[in-house]
Design a protein around this motif. Sequence first.
Motif, PDB file in Angstrom:
ATOM      1  N   ALA A   1      52.102  41.473  30.044  1.00 24.07           N
ATOM      2  CA  ALA A   1      51.108  40.578  30.643  1.00 24.07           C
ATOM      3  C   ALA A   1      50.158  41.383  31.525  1.00 24.07           C
ATOM      4  CB  ALA A   1      51.794  39.496  31.459  1.00 24.07           C
ATOM      5  N   PHE A   2      48.903  40.933  31.634  1.00 24.62           N
ATOM      6  CA  PHE A   2      47.982  41.587  32.558  1.00 24.62           C
ATOM      7  C   PHE A   2      47.256  40.547  33.392  1.00 24.62           C
ATOM      8  CE2 PHE A   2      45.103  40.820  28.984  1.00 24.62           C
ATOM      9  CZ  PHE A   2      43.884  40.527  29.586  1.00 24.62           C
ATOM     10  N   GLN A   3      46.679  41.012  34.505  1.00 23.61           N
ATOM     11  CA  GLN A   3      45.976  40.170  35.460  1.00 23.61           C
ATOM     12  C   GLN A   3      44.543  40.679  35.601  1.00 23.61           C
ATOM     13  OE1 GLN A   3      48.868  39.278  38.926  1.00 23.61           O
ATOM     14  NE2 GLN A   3      49.387  41.369  38.326  1.00 23.61           N
ATOM     15  N   THR A   4      43.714  39.907  36.286  1.00 24.31           N
ATOM     16  CA  THR A   4      42.323  40.305  36.497  1.00 24.31           C
ATOM     17  C   THR A   4      42.016  40.344  37.986  1.00 24.31           C
ATOM     18  OG1 THR A   4      41.683  39.267  34.416  1.00 24.31           O
ATOM     19  CG2 THR A   4      39.917  39.808  35.948  1.00 24.31           C
ATOM     20  N   PHE A   5      41.313  41.398  38.390  1.00 29.12           N
ATOM     21  CA  PHE A   5      40.846  41.515  39.773  1.00 29.12           C
ATOM     22  C   PHE A   5      39.328  41.464  39.813  1.00 29.12           C
ATOM     23  CE2 PHE A   5      38.935  44.058  43.114  1.00 29.12           C
ATOM     24  CZ  PHE A   5      39.478  43.493  44.248  1.00 29.12           C
ATOM     25  N   VAL A   6      38.792  40.671  40.717  1.00 19.09           N
ATOM     26  CA  VAL A   6      37.373  40.681  41.039  1.00 19.09           C
ATOM     27  C   VAL A   6      37.273  40.479  42.547  1.00 19.09           C
ATOM     28  CG1 VAL A   6      37.056  38.193  40.663  1.00 19.09           C
ATOM     29  CG2 VAL A   6      35.094  39.741  40.433  1.00 19.09           C
ATOM     30  N   SER A   7      36.307  41.131  43.182  1.00 23.02           N
ATOM     31  CA  SER A   7      36.203  41.063  44.632  1.00 23.02           C
ATOM     32  C   SER A   7      35.673  39.715  45.102  1.00 23.02           C
ATOM     33  CB  SER A   7      35.271  42.159  45.149  1.00 23.02           C
ATOM     34  OG  SER A   7      35.847  43.428  45.034  1.00 23.02           O
ATOM     35  N   ASN A   8      36.032  39.351  46.308  1.00 22.79           N
ATOM     36  CA  ASN A   8      35.399  38.238  47.003  1.00 22.79           C
ATOM     37  C   ASN A   8      33.904  38.528  47.115  1.00 22.79           C
ATOM     38  OD1 ASN A   8      34.352  36.695  49.331  1.00 22.79           O
ATOM     39  ND2 ASN A   8      36.484  36.106  49.680  1.00 22.79           N
ATOM     40  N   ASN A   9      33.051  37.540  46.786  1.00 23.27           N
ATOM     41  CA  ASN A   9      31.606  37.763  46.783  1.00 23.27           C
ATOM     42  C   ASN A   9      31.059  38.185  48.140  1.00 23.27           C
ATOM     43  OD1 ASN A   9      31.433  37.080  44.094  1.00 23.27           O
ATOM     44  ND2 ASN A   9      30.780  34.964  44.470  1.00 23.27           N
ATOM     45  N   SER A  10      31.775  37.883  49.203  1.00 23.40           N
ATOM     46  CA  SER A  10      31.289  38.196  50.550  1.00 23.40           C
ATOM     47  C   SER A  10      31.687  39.596  50.998  1.00 23.40           C
ATOM     48  CB  SER A  10      31.843  37.170  51.557  1.00 23.40           C
ATOM     49  OG  SER A  10      31.420  35.865  51.231  1.00 23.40           O
ATOM     50  N   MET A  11      32.403  40.334  50.145  1.00 19.82           N
ATOM     51  CA  MET A  11      32.889  41.646  50.538  1.00 19.82           C
ATOM     52  C   MET A  11      32.431  42.694  49.527  1.00 19.82           C
ATOM     53  SD  MET A  11      36.693  40.764  51.895  1.00 19.82           S
ATOM     54  CE  MET A  11      36.678  42.216  52.920  1.00 19.82           C
ATOM     55  N   PRO A  12      32.126  43.912  49.997  1.00 17.17           N
ATOM     56  CA  PRO A  12      31.726  44.968  49.050  1.00 17.17           C
ATOM     57  C   PRO A  12      32.894  45.364  48.159  1.00 17.17           C
ATOM     58  CG  PRO A  12      32.034  45.878  51.255  1.00 17.17           C
ATOM     59  CD  PRO A  12      32.140  44.385  51.389  1.00 17.17           C
ATOM     60  N   CYS A  13      32.559  45.843  46.971  1.00 19.95           N
ATOM     61  CA  CYS A  13      33.577  46.248  45.996  1.00 19.95           C
ATOM     62  C   CYS A  13      33.676  47.765  45.980  1.00 19.95           C
ATOM     63  CB  CYS A  13      33.184  45.736  44.614  1.00 19.95           C
ATOM     64  SG  CYS A  13      34.331  46.188  43.301  1.00 19.95           S
ATOM     65  N   GLY A  14      34.882  48.268  45.897  1.00 20.96           N
ATOM     66  CA  GLY A  14      35.079  49.697  45.731  1.00 20.96           C
ATOM     67  C   GLY A  14      34.698  50.121  44.322  1.00 20.96           C
ATOM     68  N   THR A  15      34.873  51.409  44.038  1.00 19.26           N
ATOM     69  CA  THR A  15      34.546  51.895  42.700  1.00 19.26           C
ATOM     70  C   THR A  15      35.538  52.973  42.293  1.00 19.26           C
ATOM     71  OG1 THR A  15      32.728  52.663  41.286  1.00 19.26           O
ATOM     72  CG2 THR A  15      32.942  53.699  43.457  1.00 19.26           C
ATOM     73  N   THR A  16      35.387  53.489  41.084  1.00 25.32           N
ATOM     74  CA  THR A  16      36.355  54.418  40.518  1.00 25.32           C
ATOM     75  C   THR A  16      35.607  55.455  39.677  1.00 25.32           C
ATOM     76  OG1 THR A  16      36.646  53.243  38.431  1.00 25.32           O
ATOM     77  CG2 THR A  16      37.956  52.475  40.291  1.00 25.32           C
ATOM     78  N   ILE A  17      36.368  56.207  38.878  1.00 24.42           N
ATOM     79  CA  ILE A  17      35.752  57.151  37.943  1.00 24.42           C
ATOM     80  C   ILE A  17      35.180  56.439  36.719  1.00 24.42           C
ATOM     81  CG2 ILE A  17      37.273  59.027  38.672  1.00 24.42           C
ATOM     82  CD1 ILE A  17      38.739  58.617  35.925  1.00 24.42           C
TER      83      ILE A  17
END
Length: 449
Positions: free
Chosen positions: A386-402
């Motif tokens: 099973a897998f899940q989904t992450f998305v940031s709260n619209n009021s907060m900045p989102c981190g990033t990756t490679i």
Amino acid sequence: MSAPSRPSPAAAPARSAARAPLTFDRGHTDDLMSFLAASPTPYHAVANAAARLEKAGFRQVAETDAWEGTTGGKYVLRGGAIVAWYVPEGAAPHTPFRIVGAHTDSPNLRVKPRPDSGAHGWRQIAVEIYGGPLMNSWLDRDLGLAGRLSLRDGSTRLVDVDRPLLRVPQLAIHMDRNVSTDGLKLDKQRHLQPVWGLGDTVRDGDLISFLEEEAGLEHGSVTGWDLMTHSVEPPAYLGRDRELVAGPRMDNLLSVHAGTAALAAVAGSGAALPYIPVLAAFDHEENGSQSDTGADGPLLGGVLERSVFARGGSYEDRARAFAGTVCLSSDTGHAVHPNYAERHDPTHHPRVNGGPILKVNVNNRYATDGSGRAVFAAACEKADVAFQTFVSNNSMPCGTTIGPITAARHGIRTVDIGVAILSMHSARELCGADDPYLLANALVAFLEG
């Protein structure tokens, strides 16, 4: 790595009787804890990943040598980065790649060029802040020191003082009466310099002389160094039912370990592979990836191109291979925090032990799009994970990756995934005990195509 055993019914997710057993179980998590403890720096992490791949039949190739287009497993080491790939029988020059991307570095305190410091009868080590650590997590913690020593003859030597050597002492509450109400305020220059002994005289060269002795080197043989602190507290299972794992550097050695295990398993499976499976673990993600060993550097593209050309391919073959390539950028993400649930998106609450997470951001802080989601969903379905989904709260900045860097630099379809954890960027992070092996099983299915 020891041969994985079949999961017990309690440890595995619900499964169809028609499907094969998982490749990895809780034994994978046990091995992850050993990997974390043995990998206090990116240099140690890639050395340990290489040792595991060597046991699986992979062989190191030098970038300065001419490469042969032979089948089998190969890897390149450069500093704190490793790129490994397996060429199956019958692979054509235009055969696409399936890449697991990760990073080997973690936020910490790193030793400055002139390390010997001190004041008021204390001997200290001058450190610089690497990445974005939760600085309070480094206070009043027993720290070791590890890294890479560069020698006068041009060689390098890894060193690891894995015992209580340093400590960043916190100011007593009696001298900071408002800390409980106003919060802890740390000056990065003044408040994070660790102590390591007593003495009224600062002697230039003391630390390096000590490390030469620790490494069994002659005095004066070290002419350069890349050294960093680490917590000496070992990883441990946590909780009444041992459902959690607490340990250092899960961001992102958890993914490096899972990618290494998955690549070795796929290479040793004997299955016919439609793709060339690849592990690319980069350094310097925590400070922007812009280095010769970072994801924004030429390392991955150079290795993939040379693999194509070594098999007799042309630029046209290279273009065809890259066009069919997919990368899973695997990094840790944020599990819903029970004390700060309002900081998360109200409809996306990833839970630990809920399986790997798909990371989505429409402003391209993550590289995932709908077609990438379909690739990851297919891999998880094949693995019965099973897998899940992450998305940031619209009021907060989102981190990033490679992920976005890889997609933009190489024109490769990229999907950002990972494992949900708490205390990201702390000296000691927290994950579910089942999630590491669930991620590894999904990566096996992805690399197999």
